[in-house]
Structure formats: C-alpha cells, structure tokens
Scaffold this motif. Structure first.
Motif, PDB file in Angstrom:
ATOM      1  N   GLY A 189       0.681  -1.273   0.201  1.00  0.00           N
ATOM      2  CA  GLY A 189      -0.023  -0.160   0.022  1.00  0.00           C
ATOM      3  C   GLY A 189       0.794   1.426   0.110  1.00  0.00           C
ATOM      4  N   ILE A 190       0.297   2.223   0.564  1.00  0.00           N
ATOM      5  CA  ILE A 190       0.885   3.655   0.515  1.00  0.00           C
ATOM      6  C   ILE A 190       2.048   3.859   1.450  1.00  0.00           C
ATOM      7  CG2 ILE A 190      -1.324   4.717  -0.182  1.00  0.00           C
ATOM      8  CD1 ILE A 190      -1.839   5.552   2.540  1.00  0.00           C
ATOM      9  N   GLY A 191       2.224   3.030   2.351  1.00  0.00           N
ATOM     10  CA  GLY A 191       3.366   3.083   3.299  1.00  0.00           C
ATOM     11  C   GLY A 191       3.036   4.013   4.345  1.00  0.00           C
ATOM     12  N   ARG A 199       3.391   7.479  15.835  1.00  0.00           N
ATOM     13  CA  ARG A 199       1.923   8.118  16.483  1.00  0.00           C
ATOM     14  C   ARG A 199       0.938   7.177  15.764  1.00  0.00           C
ATOM     15  NH1 ARG A 199       1.416  14.134  16.340  1.00  0.00           N
ATOM     16  NH2 ARG A 199       0.080  13.253  18.258  1.00  0.00           N
ATOM     17  N   ILE A 200       1.062   6.652  15.041  1.00  0.00           N
ATOM     18  CA  ILE A 200      -0.439   5.664  14.461  1.00  0.00           C
ATOM     19  C   ILE A 200      -1.060   4.696  15.430  1.00  0.00           C
ATOM     20  CG2 ILE A 200       0.116   5.903  12.070  1.00  0.00           C
ATOM     21  CD1 ILE A 200       1.170   2.958  12.156  1.00  0.00           C
ATOM     22  N   PHE A 201      -0.186   4.350  16.638  1.00  0.00           N
ATOM     23  CA  PHE A 201      -0.915   3.647  17.536  1.00  0.00           C
ATOM     24  C   PHE A 201      -1.624   4.454  18.444  1.00  0.00           C
ATOM     25  CE2 PHE A 201       2.193   1.026  15.901  1.00  0.00           C
ATOM     26  CZ  PHE A 201       1.302  -0.553  15.604  1.00  0.00           C
ATOM     27  N   TYR A 205      -5.144   9.065  15.992  1.00  0.00           N
ATOM     28  CA  TYR A 205      -4.159   9.523  15.247  1.00  0.00           C
ATOM     29  C   TYR A 205      -4.242   8.967  13.763  1.00  0.00           C
ATOM     30  CZ  TYR A 205       0.043  11.216  13.406  1.00  0.00           C
ATOM     31  OH  TYR A 205       0.749  12.114  12.391  1.00  0.00           O
ATOM     32  N   ARG A 206      -4.622   9.894  12.787  1.00  0.00           N
ATOM     33  CA  ARG A 206      -4.475   9.332  11.205  1.00  0.00           C
ATOM     34  C   ARG A 206      -3.639  10.186  10.581  1.00  0.00           C
ATOM     35  NH1 ARG A 206     -10.309  10.600  12.780  1.00  0.00           N
ATOM     36  NH2 ARG A 206     -11.538   8.836  12.333  1.00  0.00           N
ATOM     37  N   VAL A 207      -2.751   9.589   9.484  1.00  0.00           N
ATOM     38  CA  VAL A 207      -2.054  10.339   8.607  1.00  0.00           C
ATOM     39  C   VAL A 207      -2.674  11.167   7.613  1.00  0.00           C
ATOM     40  CG1 VAL A 207      -0.097  10.164   6.958  1.00  0.00           C
ATOM     41  CG2 VAL A 207      -0.222   8.516   8.717  1.00  0.00           C
ATOM     42  N   ASP A 208      -3.890  10.626   7.199  1.00  0.00           N
ATOM     43  CA  ASP A 208      -4.774  11.279   6.336  1.00  0.00           C
ATOM     44  C   ASP A 208      -6.009  11.198   6.652  1.00  0.00           C
ATOM     45  OD1 ASP A 208      -6.049  12.155   4.208  1.00  0.00           O
ATOM     46  OD2 ASP A 208      -5.051  11.409   2.449  1.00  0.00           O
ATOM     47  N   LYS A 209      -6.558  12.171   7.244  1.00  0.00           N
ATOM     48  CA  LYS A 209      -8.181  12.181   7.955  1.00  0.00           C
ATOM     49  C   LYS A 209      -9.034  11.660   6.893  1.00  0.00           C
ATOM     50  CE  LYS A 209      -8.853  14.651  12.252  1.00  0.00           C
ATOM     51  NZ  LYS A 209      -8.623  13.871  13.126  1.00  0.00           N
ATOM     52  N   ARG A 211      -8.718  10.353   3.852  1.00  0.00           N
ATOM     53  CA  ARG A 211      -8.623   9.110   3.458  1.00  0.00           C
ATOM     54  C   ARG A 211      -9.309   8.067   4.461  1.00  0.00           C
ATOM     55  NH1 ARG A 211      -4.304   7.057  -0.395  1.00  0.00           N
ATOM     56  NH2 ARG A 211      -4.829   4.876  -0.699  1.00  0.00           N
ATOM     57  N   SER A 212      -8.976   8.195   5.673  1.00  0.00           N
ATOM     58  CA  SER A 212      -9.187   6.939   6.653  1.00  0.00           C
ATOM     59  C   SER A 212     -10.625   7.254   6.752  1.00  0.00           C
ATOM     60  CB  SER A 212      -8.603   7.611   7.961  1.00  0.00           C
ATOM     61  OG  SER A 212      -9.440   7.096   9.120  1.00  0.00           O
ATOM     62  N   ARG A 213     -11.332   8.455   6.621  1.00  0.00           N
ATOM     63  CA  ARG A 213     -12.994   8.627   6.851  1.00  0.00           C
ATOM     64  C   ARG A 213     -13.434   7.991   5.746  1.00  0.00           C
ATOM     65  NH1 ARG A 213     -12.856  13.836   9.443  1.00  0.00           N
ATOM     66  NH2 ARG A 213     -13.220  13.228  11.562  1.00  0.00           N
ATOM     67  N   THR A 218     -12.040   4.656  11.935  1.00  0.00           N
ATOM     68  CA  THR A 218     -12.523   5.403  13.080  1.00  0.00           C
ATOM     69  C   THR A 218     -11.159   6.150  13.718  1.00  0.00           C
ATOM     70  OG1 THR A 218     -12.094   3.450  14.665  1.00  0.00           O
ATOM     71  CG2 THR A 218     -14.125   3.717  13.597  1.00  0.00           C
ATOM     72  N   GLY A 219     -10.057   5.658  13.158  1.00  0.00           N
ATOM     73  CA  GLY A 219      -8.872   6.288  13.946  1.00  0.00           C
ATOM     74  C   GLY A 219      -8.292   5.544  15.271  1.00  0.00           C
ATOM     75  N   LEU A 220      -9.153   4.232  15.300  1.00  0.00           N
ATOM     76  CA  LEU A 220      -9.086   3.779  16.580  1.00  0.00           C
ATOM     77  C   LEU A 220      -8.535   2.069  16.502  1.00  0.00           C
ATOM     78  CD1 LEU A 220     -12.186   5.088  18.641  1.00  0.00           C
ATOM     79  CD2 LEU A 220      -9.751   5.602  19.009  1.00  0.00           C
ATOM     80  N   GLY A 221      -8.371   1.999  15.081  1.00  0.00           N
ATOM     81  CA  GLY A 221      -8.105   0.456  14.991  1.00  0.00           C
ATOM     82  C   GLY A 221      -6.621   0.022  15.479  1.00  0.00           C
ATOM     83  N   LEU A 222      -5.697   0.947  15.365  1.00  0.00           N
ATOM     84  CA  LEU A 222      -4.252   0.477  15.734  1.00  0.00           C
ATOM     85  C   LEU A 222      -4.135   0.708  17.439  1.00  0.00           C
ATOM     86  CD1 LEU A 222      -1.904   1.741  12.860  1.00  0.00           C
ATOM     87  CD2 LEU A 222      -2.668  -0.703  13.481  1.00  0.00           C
ATOM     88  N   ALA A 223      -5.106   1.463  17.879  1.00  0.00           N
ATOM     89  CA  ALA A 223      -5.134   1.698  19.100  1.00  0.00           C
ATOM     90  C   ALA A 223      -5.541   0.489  19.948  1.00  0.00           C
ATOM     91  CB  ALA A 223      -5.895   3.157  19.822  1.00  0.00           C
TER      92      ALA A 223
HETATM   93  P1  ADP Z   1      -8.092   4.204  10.665  1.00  0.00           P
HETATM   94  O1  ADP Z   1      -9.510   3.986  11.053  1.00  0.00           O
HETATM   95  O2  ADP Z   1      -7.831   5.859  10.291  1.00  0.00           O
HETATM   96  O3  ADP Z   1      -7.592   3.286   9.730  1.00  0.00           O
HETATM   97  P2  ADP Z   1      -6.017   3.214  12.560  1.00  0.00           P
HETATM   98  O4  ADP Z   1      -5.609   3.293  13.898  1.00  0.00           O
HETATM   99  O5  ADP Z   1      -6.155   1.670  11.908  1.00  0.00           O
HETATM  100  O6  ADP Z   1      -7.219   3.986  11.985  1.00  0.00           O
HETATM  101  O7  ADP Z   1      -4.781   3.491  11.804  1.00  0.00           O
HETATM  102  C1  ADP Z   1      -4.050   4.858  12.002  1.00  0.00           C
HETATM  103  C2  ADP Z   1      -3.541   5.409  10.558  1.00  0.00           C
HETATM  104  O8  ADP Z   1      -2.315   4.741  10.292  1.00  0.00           O
HETATM  105  C3  ADP Z   1      -4.361   5.607   9.625  1.00  0.00           C
HETATM  106  O9  ADP Z   1      -5.458   6.409   9.558  1.00  0.00           O
HETATM  107  C4  ADP Z   1      -3.426   5.466   8.542  1.00  0.00           C
HETATM  108  O10 ADP Z   1      -2.898   6.684   8.232  1.00  0.00           O
HETATM  109  C5  ADP Z   1      -2.113   4.738   8.927  1.00  0.00           C
HETATM  110  N1  ADP Z   1      -2.330   3.213   8.555  1.00  0.00           N
HETATM  111  C6  ADP Z   1      -2.439   2.322   9.298  1.00  0.00           C
HETATM  112  N2  ADP Z   1      -2.293   0.976   8.797  1.00  0.00           N
HETATM  113  C7  ADP Z   1      -1.740   1.410   7.509  1.00  0.00           C
HETATM  114  C8  ADP Z   1      -1.276   0.509   6.301  1.00  0.00           C
HETATM  115  N3  ADP Z   1      -1.284  -0.697   6.456  1.00  0.00           N
HETATM  116  N4  ADP Z   1      -0.391   1.351   5.531  1.00  0.00           N
HETATM  117  C9  ADP Z   1      -0.627   2.694   5.289  1.00  0.00           C
HETATM  118  N5  ADP Z   1      -1.173   3.282   6.265  1.00  0.00           N
HETATM  119  C10 ADP Z   1      -1.688   2.600   7.273  1.00  0.00           C
END
Ligand code: ADP
Length: 254
Positions: A189-191, A199-201, A205-209, A211-213, A218-223
C-alpha cells in the motif's frame, strides 16, 4: 509507587522544625489530560456523522425528497454515516472498558480466524482486485483469547486492504518459535512515513483524515490492536516505506 513520588524535605527553621512533603502529580496530570483529550476527540468524532445524518435528513424533509435521484443519494449518505457511527461507538466501547473481560485462554485456530476476517473483506478485496495470501500451516493453533486475537487480526487486515493500491497484494504469514508465534501482515500500500510510524498507535491519530474517513476508518483500529496485544502479552512492530508498503509484525506468547 507513592514512595517514589514523595519527596520529604526537612527544613530547619529558626526555632521550629518544618516538614515539607511534595507529591509529584505530573503522572496524574498526564493521565487526566489524556482522558480529557480522549473525551474531546470522542465528542468531535461523534459529532461529524451525527451532523451529516441530521443535515441530510432535514434537507430531504424540506423538499429534496421529491427528486428520486437526490432521495437515493442522500439516503445512501445517511446509511453510510450511521454505519460509521456504529463502528465508532463499538471501537470507543472496546477501548473504554478494556479490562472488563480478562483474557481467556483456549486453543484458537489461526486459519479459521484469518478466513473469517478475509471473508468479511470480500467486497473491498474484489473491488481493488487484491491478491490475498494466507501462509499459515494447517491446523496451527495458539492458546489465546479468540475475541481479542480476532480484533487484532481484523484491524490489521482491514488496514492492509484499505491502504493498499489496486492490484496490490496482502500476505499474512505465521511462523512459530519455541515460546512464541510471529504473524506478519505485509501489504503493497501507500506506506507510512517514519515520523508518523511513532504516532499511528495513538487514539484517533491518522496520517490522512479524509482517506481514513472515506474508508470508514475510526482512527482507533491500531490503538485497539496495541491494547489487545498488551492484554494478550504480545507485541507489535512496524516496518514501512512510503509508496512501497507496510509490514506489521505481531508476536504472541505460545
Ligand atoms: P483508521 O481507522 O484511520 O485506519 P487506525 O488506527 O487503524 O485508524 O490507523 C491509524 C492510521 O495509520 C491510519 O489512518 C493510516 O493513516 C495509517 N495506517 C494504518 N495502517 C496502515 C497501512 N497498512 N498502510 C498505510 N497506512 C496505514
């Protein structure tokens, strides 16, 4: 410990002895601030879909419903936003009472959990024409909590699909060591840039709000991934390169 936070100073005044006790409240303040931030974020995140739902419903009621195309379009938006609202509430509840259900341990079949997760993503996998490979030995089980482990797997797989490119691939591989099991989720993917990887945990926190929306994130997946792994005694590491892909490596005790 309280002891470590108490600094007792004995000061000798002119005539009397004075005992000064200083409590270090930095940690408590930090926890308090984190809770306030979380509540603030939650309110903001909940408002977004609610505002959309009520806004589009009002517009329909004010007359827009008479145009069939508009009616259809707005109802779809209302439906999508309600789905988002449900995911948000589910995720918020998962994070706000993490220790309600202590981790239970039973033999969990990894292929079974992965198959279920892949099946639930059949639609986006097909739309993006992704090549999904599960490399897990037949019948491999781990003593773990199936609900918590399933949340880890689903969230990492969701991201590997949603942040992937068209015709990309997702590879999930399990390897076993005497005392632990390693699961890798590799996508094309996009990396994620180095600065964001730290910070993504964090919650919300989202890199691109946008795109995530758009992906229903929800921005909570990795947490949730981090929280569940902590409860399972596991860990997660990330390796990523922008424009190339990301690998999440999960380790679990066996
Ligand atoms: P979200 O619901 O926004 O996906 P997550 O907590 O799962 O929330 O992830 C936080 C952010 O980390 C995402 O918004 C995205 O920017 C980035 N991210 C997570 N997993 C990946 C991945 N496999 N490739 C690229 N970016 C990712």
């Amino acid at each position: 410990s309280v002891d470590a936070n108490v600094i007792a100073l004995k000061a000798q005044a002119d005539r009397e002895q004075v005992l000064v006790i200083l409590y270090d409240v930095t940690y408590l303040r930090q926890v308090e601030q984190m809770q306030l931030d979380f509540v603030g974020n939650v309110s903001h995140e909940l408002k977004t879909p609610v505002t959309a739902i009520s806004g589009f419903a009002e517009t329909l009621l004010a007359g827009a419903k008479d145009d069939p195309a508009t009616l259809d379009q707005f109802l779809n938006i209302i439906h999508d936003e309600s789905t988002r609202l449900t995911s948000l509430i589910t995720d918020i509840l998962t994070l706000s009472r993490p220790s309600d259900a202590p981790a239970k341990h039973s033999a969990v079949d990894l292929n079974q959990l992965l198959d279920q997760a892949v099946k639930s993503l059949a639609k986006p996998i097909k739309e993006k024409q992704l090549d999904v490979n599960i490399n897990v030995p037949d019948g491999l089980t781990i003593q773990s909590d199936d609900v918590k482990l399933s949340q880890v797997i689903r969230n990492l797989l969701n991201n590997a699909v949603f942040y992937n490119r068209e015709h990309g691939s997702v590879d999930v591989t399990a390897t076993t060591q005497p005392n632990q099991l390693t699961l890798t989720f590799q996508d094309t993917g996009i990396g994620i840039a180095d600065a964001d990887q730290q910070r993504i945990f964090e919650r919300f926190y989202r890199v691109d709000k946008a795109r995530s929306r758009h992906n229903g994130g929800t921005g909570l997946g990795l947490a949730i991934v981090a929280e569940m792994l902590q409860q399972l005694g596991g860990d997660v590491a990330i390796h990523s390169q922008v424009g190339v892909g990301t690998t999440f490596t999960v380790t679990l005790p066996r």
